[in-house]
Write a protein that holds these residues in place. Sequence first.
Motif, PDB file in Angstrom:
ATOM      1  N   LEU A   1      33.279  15.703  65.701  1.00 19.74           N
ATOM      2  CA  LEU A   1      34.075  15.789  64.487  1.00 19.74           C
ATOM      3  C   LEU A   1      34.981  17.012  64.531  1.00 19.74           C
TER       4      LEU A   1
ATOM      5  N   TYR B   1      36.444  22.196  54.211  1.00 21.01           N
ATOM      6  CA  TYR B   1      37.030  21.581  55.382  1.00 21.01           C
ATOM      7  C   TYR B   1      37.485  20.167  55.063  1.00 21.01           C
TER       8      TYR B   1
ATOM      9  N   PHE C   1      37.761  16.760  57.259  1.00 20.69           N
ATOM     10  CA  PHE C   1      37.295  16.239  58.534  1.00 20.69           C
ATOM     11  C   PHE C   1      38.112  15.040  58.989  1.00 20.69           C
ATOM     12  N   GLY C   2      38.174  14.879  60.305  1.00 24.99           N
ATOM     13  CA  GLY C   2      38.657  13.635  60.875  1.00 24.99           C
ATOM     14  C   GLY C   2      37.556  12.580  60.814  1.00 24.99           C
ATOM     15  N   SER C   3      37.872  11.399  61.297  1.00 23.50           N
ATOM     16  CA  SER C   3      36.920  10.279  61.242  1.00 23.50           C
ATOM     17  C   SER C   3      35.898  10.309  62.360  1.00 23.50           C
TER      18      SER C   3
END
Lengths: 114, 114
Positions: free
Chosen positions: A90, A103, A105-107
């Motif tokens: 992640l 934060y 987050f990306g996937s």
Amino acid sequence: DVKVTQSSRYLVKRTGEKVFLECVQDMDHENMFWYRQDPGLGLRLIYFSYDVKMKEKGDIPEGYSVSREKKERFSLILESASTNQTSMYLCASSSPPVGNYGYTFGSGTRLTVV
Amino acid sequence: GESVGLHLPTLSVQEGDNSIINCAYSNSASDYFIWYKQESGKGPQFIIDIRSNMDKRQGQRVTVLLNKTVKHLSLQIAATQPGDSAVYFCAENSLTGGGNKLTFGTGTQLKVEL
């Protein structure tokens, strides 16, 4: 809304390969982070960066390196992939300390090393 | 509640009931705390935060309680719905060098039973 984009959702690599995981954020965030996530162990910090060309080791940096040549891009590199690096990776970004520390987050990238 | 180990703690609740997810944090100097929700196949998403000078903060159907004396954080979800099924992480913030760093708990799996 800020977006954090990880280039691949799923990757399968062979032991010994050099692996690049890419992460791009579009909100001009200074801070970027790489975590790995394993069942029952939560999120563990690999590397982070507070500025371009700057990097700091997290809690589990062994076997990894990073690159931050541009503000929006933070790359995680597995120099020689091993099976114990099979995990969910992640990427996250955040704004400077003044303000919201949270934060985004990306996937995630699910990496399997065979 | 959250704990270190190989097995993810699980909380099962009936739809419509209230849920309480607990978290013990480690650093008495932590100044900011966040709860994240992670649905299957997705990256963690911000739910609610609280600063160390507060004891309680409410959002939409969610409340976070902070007890600094015993270093304990809880997330309360009112009228739990099937869409609340996910893994929930607490995170504590610490300031390092030029930025912030979050340390995450191992997570609690919330299962909503119909």
